[in-house]
Scaffold this active site. Structure first.
Site, PDB file in Angstrom:
ATOM      1  N   ASP A  19       0.754   3.402  12.351  1.00 38.19           N
ATOM      2  CA  ASP A  19      -0.408   3.220  11.493  1.00 38.19           C
ATOM      3  C   ASP A  19       0.082   3.359  10.050  1.00 38.19           C
ATOM      4  O   ASP A  19       1.196   3.839   9.808  1.00 38.19           O
ATOM      5  CB  ASP A  19      -1.448   4.293  11.822  1.00 38.19           C
ATOM      6  CG  ASP A  19      -2.617   4.287  10.869  1.00 38.19           C
ATOM      7  OD1 ASP A  19      -3.236   3.230  10.688  1.00 38.19           O
ATOM      8  OD2 ASP A  19      -2.899   5.354  10.281  1.00 38.19           O
ATOM      9  N   ASP A  21      -2.284   3.827   6.570  1.00 35.73           N
ATOM     10  CA  ASP A  21      -3.033   4.756   5.720  1.00 35.73           C
ATOM     11  C   ASP A  21      -3.250   6.079   6.442  1.00 35.73           C
ATOM     12  O   ASP A  21      -3.798   6.117   7.546  1.00 35.73           O
ATOM     13  CB  ASP A  21      -4.381   4.158   5.325  1.00 35.73           C
ATOM     14  CG  ASP A  21      -4.236   2.957   4.413  1.00 35.73           C
ATOM     15  OD1 ASP A  21      -3.195   2.858   3.737  1.00 35.73           O
ATOM     16  OD2 ASP A  21      -5.147   2.108   4.382  1.00 35.73           O
TER      17      ASP A  21
END
Length: 218
Positions: A19, A21
């Site tokens: 991932d 952010d």
């Protein structure tokens, strides 16, 4: 999305899917600022809007906080603010991110984000992080996290089986996405473990040696 699969050759033993952010890039303050500006533009309570935005995708957020507004106009305004933030906002990579990504061999890792690739590239350029061959973004899939589709798409582009993939996440929706894809999921950058993770690390830095060991097949 970077749409072509990784070129054939010597296949990595294991793969790591990140991932972005909250996992590699610290963008919490940026996201809060963007949503605050958006909310004020529409005369809404910024704190309430941000609370909803944390757990829903933008179109779902608009439906809850601004049901009488044109959702496409709302999205266009949000995109404008987000693009400006990429150009002028202050970003930082989490401790360990640069060391980790530069140490991973090409072809064994990917980014899986609910954001858009051009913004990811802008943030990575400003923080000195390398961009892999495979980036699965919001435009690449019809179903976002917590659906397993984004992570399964990244694995397919890498030529990897789910059983050979490690997902690195910070948020419940991303963790569920990785688990539903049948992958190993480790959580980072949270004081308490997200439900379902196979391992938990309070910070990304703590996880670096184990991520590299996984990627090497160790």
């Amino acid at each position: 999305m970077t749409g072509e699969s990784v070129r054939p050759g010597r296949r990595p033993a294991k793969y790591v899917l990140f991932d972005v952010d909250g996992t590699l890039i610290d963008a919490v303050d940026n996201q809060r600022r963007v949503w605050r500006t958006w909310a004020e533009r529409y005369g809404l309570d910024p704190d309430e809007v941000h609370r909803v935005a944390l757990r829903t995708r933008p179109m779902e957020t608009f439906a809850q906080v601004a049901p009488g507004r044109d959702p496409h106009a709302c999205l266009a305004a949000l995109h404008e603010l987000e693009d400006e933030d990429v150009r002028s906002g202050v970003y930082g990579a989490f401790d360990g991110a640069s060391e980790l990504l530069h140490a991973l061999p090409p072809g064994c890792w990917a980014l899986v984000t609910s954001n858009y690739e051009h913004r990811v590239r802008g943030r990575f350029l400003r923080t000195g992080l390398p961009v892999p061959d495979v980036v699965v973004d919001a435009e690449a899939v019809e179903e976002g996290k917590p659906s397993p589709v984004p992570y399964l798409r990244a694995a397919a582009l890498l030529g990897a089986g789910p059983e050979d993939c490690l997902v690195i996440e910070d948020a419940p929706s991303g963790v569920r996405s990785g688990l539903r894809a049948g992958m190993t999921v480790w959580g980072v950058n949270a004081a308490d473990p997200v439900e379902g993770v196979h391992r938990h690390f309070a910070g990304l830095r703590e996880a670096v040696p184990d991520i590299l060991a996984f990627a090497s097949g160790g």
